[in-house]
Design a protein around this motif. Structure first.
Motif, PDB file in Angstrom:
ATOM      1  N   LEU A 160     -76.232  52.637  95.859  1.00  0.00           N
ATOM      2  CA  LEU A 160     -77.287  52.234  94.926  1.00  0.00           C
ATOM      3  C   LEU A 160     -78.580  52.974  95.267  1.00  0.00           C
ATOM      4  O   LEU A 160     -79.139  52.786  96.350  1.00  0.00           O
ATOM      5  CB  LEU A 160     -77.508  50.722  95.016  1.00  0.00           C
TER       6      LEU A 160
ATOM      7  N   MET B  88     -82.934  50.439  92.312  1.00  0.00           N
ATOM      8  CA  MET B  88     -83.140  49.080  92.807  1.00  0.00           C
ATOM      9  C   MET B  88     -84.591  48.649  92.630  1.00  0.00           C
ATOM     10  O   MET B  88     -84.872  47.509  92.277  1.00  0.00           O
ATOM     11  CB  MET B  88     -82.721  48.985  94.269  1.00  0.00           C
TER      12      MET B  88
ATOM     13  N   LEU C 232     -75.388  45.826  89.735  1.00  0.00           N
ATOM     14  CA  LEU C 232     -76.000  47.145  89.844  1.00  0.00           C
ATOM     15  C   LEU C 232     -74.946  48.203  90.147  1.00  0.00           C
ATOM     16  O   LEU C 232     -75.017  49.329  89.645  1.00  0.00           O
ATOM     17  CB  LEU C 232     -77.090  47.159  90.917  1.00  0.00           C
ATOM     18  N   GLY C 233     -73.962  47.852  90.973  1.00  0.00           N
ATOM     19  CA  GLY C 233     -72.887  48.791  91.258  1.00  0.00           C
ATOM     20  C   GLY C 233     -72.024  49.064  90.045  1.00  0.00           C
ATOM     21  O   GLY C 233     -71.718  50.209  89.711  1.00  0.00           O
TER      22      GLY C 233
ATOM     23  N   GLY D 245     -75.046  49.704  86.879  1.00  0.00           N
ATOM     24  CA  GLY D 245     -76.368  50.268  87.136  1.00  0.00           C
ATOM     25  C   GLY D 245     -76.662  51.550  86.387  1.00  0.00           C
ATOM     26  O   GLY D 245     -77.798  51.777  85.975  1.00  0.00           O
TER      27      GLY D 245
ATOM     28  N   LEU E  74     -76.245  42.622  93.150  1.00  0.00           N
ATOM     29  CA  LEU E  74     -75.888  43.905  93.769  1.00  0.00           C
ATOM     30  C   LEU E  74     -74.604  44.449  93.138  1.00  0.00           C
ATOM     31  O   LEU E  74     -74.488  45.643  92.873  1.00  0.00           O
ATOM     32  CB  LEU E  74     -75.720  43.755  95.280  1.00  0.00           C
TER      33      LEU E  74
ATOM     34  N   PHE F 206     -70.319  50.970  96.502  1.00  0.00           N
ATOM     35  CA  PHE F 206     -71.310  51.579  95.622  1.00  0.00           C
ATOM     36  C   PHE F 206     -72.449  52.151  96.458  1.00  0.00           C
ATOM     37  O   PHE F 206     -72.819  51.579  97.478  1.00  0.00           O
ATOM     38  CB  PHE F 206     -71.897  50.539  94.662  1.00  0.00           C
TER      39      PHE F 206
END
Length: 122
Positions: A30, A35, A95-96, A99, A92, A28
């Motif tokens: 980001l 973030m 979020l990938g 997100g 994380l 990913f």
């Protein structure tokens, strides 16, 4: 905890993306802005239900540091001085995976509050 661990973390030359590759092969890119505004820090998430803060004006934010936090996370420092978010491996990955939806909800919150992603238009 997930069995998927990051095998690589890399900040782009322009400091606007964190590329994360996981042990299952998923990768990913980001955005730093995402973030920053979705940081797991108490400053953004609050200390309890209903305390989340909508952070405006971070479109141009960059990543200045990535520091290990034990063997479960990294602390990400941003060029606006924010550095209290501890990004765990599962966060994380979230979020990938999710997100884009989370950031779209953030943009809706900005609009509802009359705020902007641009620093000059807070």
């Amino acid at each position: 905890m997930s069995d998927n661990w990051p095998t690589e973390l890399r900040v782009s030359k322009d400091r606007r993306l964190l590329s994360v590759t996981f042990s299952d092969g998923a990768s990913f890119a980001l955005p730093a802005e995402m973030m920053r505004v979705l940081s797991p820090s108490a400053e953004v998430q609050g200390h309890g239900p209903g305390q989340k803060v909508t952070v405006p004006g971070k479109r141009e934010v960059g990543i200045v540091s990535i520091t290990p936090a034990g063997n479960y996370a990294v602390r990400v420092g941003f060029d606006d001085g924010h550095d209290s978010g501890i990004f765990t491996w599962p966060y994380l990955r979230e979020l990938g995976d999710d997100g884009a939806r989370m950031f779209m909800e953030y943009e809706q919150e900005l609009a509802e509050k009359g705020l902007s992603r641009d620093a000059s238009k807070r």
